[in-house]
Design an enzyme around this catalytic site. Structure first.
Site, short mmCIF file in Angstrom:
data_model
loop_
_atom_site.label_atom_id
_atom_site.label_comp_id
_atom_site.label_asym_id
_atom_site.label_seq_id
_atom_site.Cartn_x
_atom_site.Cartn_y
_atom_site.Cartn_z
CD GLN A 181 1.86 -39.34 58.01
OE1 GLN A 181 1.49 -39.84 58.50
NE2 GLN A 181 3.36 -39.32 58.77
CB CYS A 185 1.97 -37.54 61.90
SG CYS A 185 3.02 -38.13 62.95
CG HIS A 225 1.05 -41.45 64.72
ND1 HIS A 225 1.74 -41.32 63.32
CD2 HIS A 225 -0.03 -42.30 64.51
CE1 HIS A 225 0.72 -41.40 62.57
NE2 HIS A 225 0.18 -41.86 63.14
#
Ligand SMILES: *[C@@H]1O[C@H](CO)[C@@H](O)[C@H](O)[C@H]1NC(C)=O
Ligand SMILES: *[C@@H]1O[C@H](CO)[C@@H](O)[C@H](O)[C@H]1NC(C)=O
Ligand SMILES: *[C@@H]1O[C@H](CO)[C@@H](O)[C@H](O)[C@H]1NC(C)=O
Length: 311
Positions: free
Chosen positions: A101, A107, A253
């Site tokens: 990424q 993410c 995340h």
């Protein structure tokens, strides 16, 4: 709910950024402490992916908000769930490569597009075998999601059910520098025919227990998990990651959970997880994290829709 979590994240981000704008996210003291602890279940090192990356830059990569507060929904595991399982072994030709990424909080888009790529391949017995485009989510899924500034995996799944994604080679990743980019909806960068691949409508499920996550992976393949990332995790190189409450929080995340097992060295139960920080980070782009104690929130707020075999 999203808004208040977002607000808190922004405040945290601002506070941390003002405190430590030039600090290196790779901290040799943290790494030494982990490696010199004889009871540590994991090893740390200077992951080359994060050389020269500041704490502020690492925080801006943590682009996931949990969709709901922690709940206590439990599902009893069916007796067919094995004590260890790995999608990479079960469906060796359907688990798509580790991507990167880069410097963008995308993410949520990588984990969702990757899990859908795998699920389409698994559901179709390999007939639909494409790496889908995270860029399409970053640039086009603006209903509640915010490109490099972060997103909610459940909303990304809804986008995949309603609209679908083109392939990665049709719509390659360009947001590595943090720019969302304009949405392109009808032509391919590689001049191939523009085609959208969808998840099956109204099949999205959110799991708030270990057993539920295991059931979904075992039945249909990898799912999107969410977790808090603390600074020491950046330096993960092997073993079962356990956060011990010391290193500072960088943010939320999203990752792709591919399986589970029990580590013979430490005796700890773990999730096997694919990250989107490139193949040089961690265990060839993967990591293990403790399972069953809601480590970093990973045992709750995992989600997936089913692959649609009729495209
Ligand atoms: C966590 O780990 C650090 C580094 O190894 C150590 O200094 C600290 O005492 C540990 N804290 C707890 C609560 O175990
Ligand atoms: C899917 O494509 C990849 C890359 O071309 C290939 O390695 C893999 O074997 C294919 N999987 C299936 C099930 O055909
Ligand atoms: C980021 O990359 C894109 C695509 O390569 C480019 O169009 C854009 O100008 C770049 N933005 C910045 C801020 O460097």
């Amino acid at each position: 709910m999203y808004k208040s979590i977002l607000f808190v994240s922004i405040v945290l981000l601002a506070v941390a950024a003002s405190l430590s704008v030039n600090d290196d996210v790779l901290d040799d003291n943290l790494i030494r402490e982990v490696n010199s602890n004889p009871h540590s279940s994991w090893k740390a090192g200077r992951n080359p992916r994060f050389e020269g990356v500041s704490i502020g830059q690492a925080m801006s990569m943590m682009g996931t908000r949990k969709s709901v507060g922690k709940t206590s929904i439990k599902e009893k595991a069916s007796s067919s769930i094995p004590s260890s399982f790995d999608s990479r072994v079960q469906w060796p030709n359907c688990i798509h490569p580790v991507l990167n990424q880069e410097q963008c909080g995308s993410c949520w888009a990588f984990s969702t597009s990757e899990a859908l790529s795998d699920r389409l391949c698994i559901a179709s017995n390999g007939q639909i075998n494409v790496t889908l485009s995270p860029q399409a989510l970053v640039s086009c899924d603006t209903y509640g999601n915010e490109g490099c500034n972060g997103g909610v995996p459940q909303l990304a799944w809804e986008y995949c059910e309603l609209h679908g994604l083109p392939t990665y080679s049709c719509y390659p990743y360009t947001s590595g520098n943090g720019t969302d980019g304009d949405c392109i909806k009808d032509s391919c960068a590689d001049n191939s025919q523009y085609q959208l691949f969808k998840a099956k409508e109204f099949t999205m499920k959110t799991c708030d227990s270990v057993e539920c996550i295991q059931e979904l992976i075992y039945a249909n393949g990898p799912i999107v998990g969410t977790m808090e990332v603390y600074q020491d995790f950046i330096s993960y190189t092997s073993g079962v990651y356990v956060y011990n409450g010391t290193a500072p929080l960088l943010g939320g995340h999203a990752i792709k959970i591919v399986g589970w097992g029990t580590d013979s060295a430490s005796g700890l139960d773990y999730w096997a997880v694919q990250n989107s920080w490139g193949p040089t980070w961690g265990l060839n782009g993967f990591f293990w994290i403790q399972r069953g104690v809601d480590m970093c929130g990973i045992d709750h707020d995992a989600s997936a829709s089913q692959g649609n075999t009729k495209q």
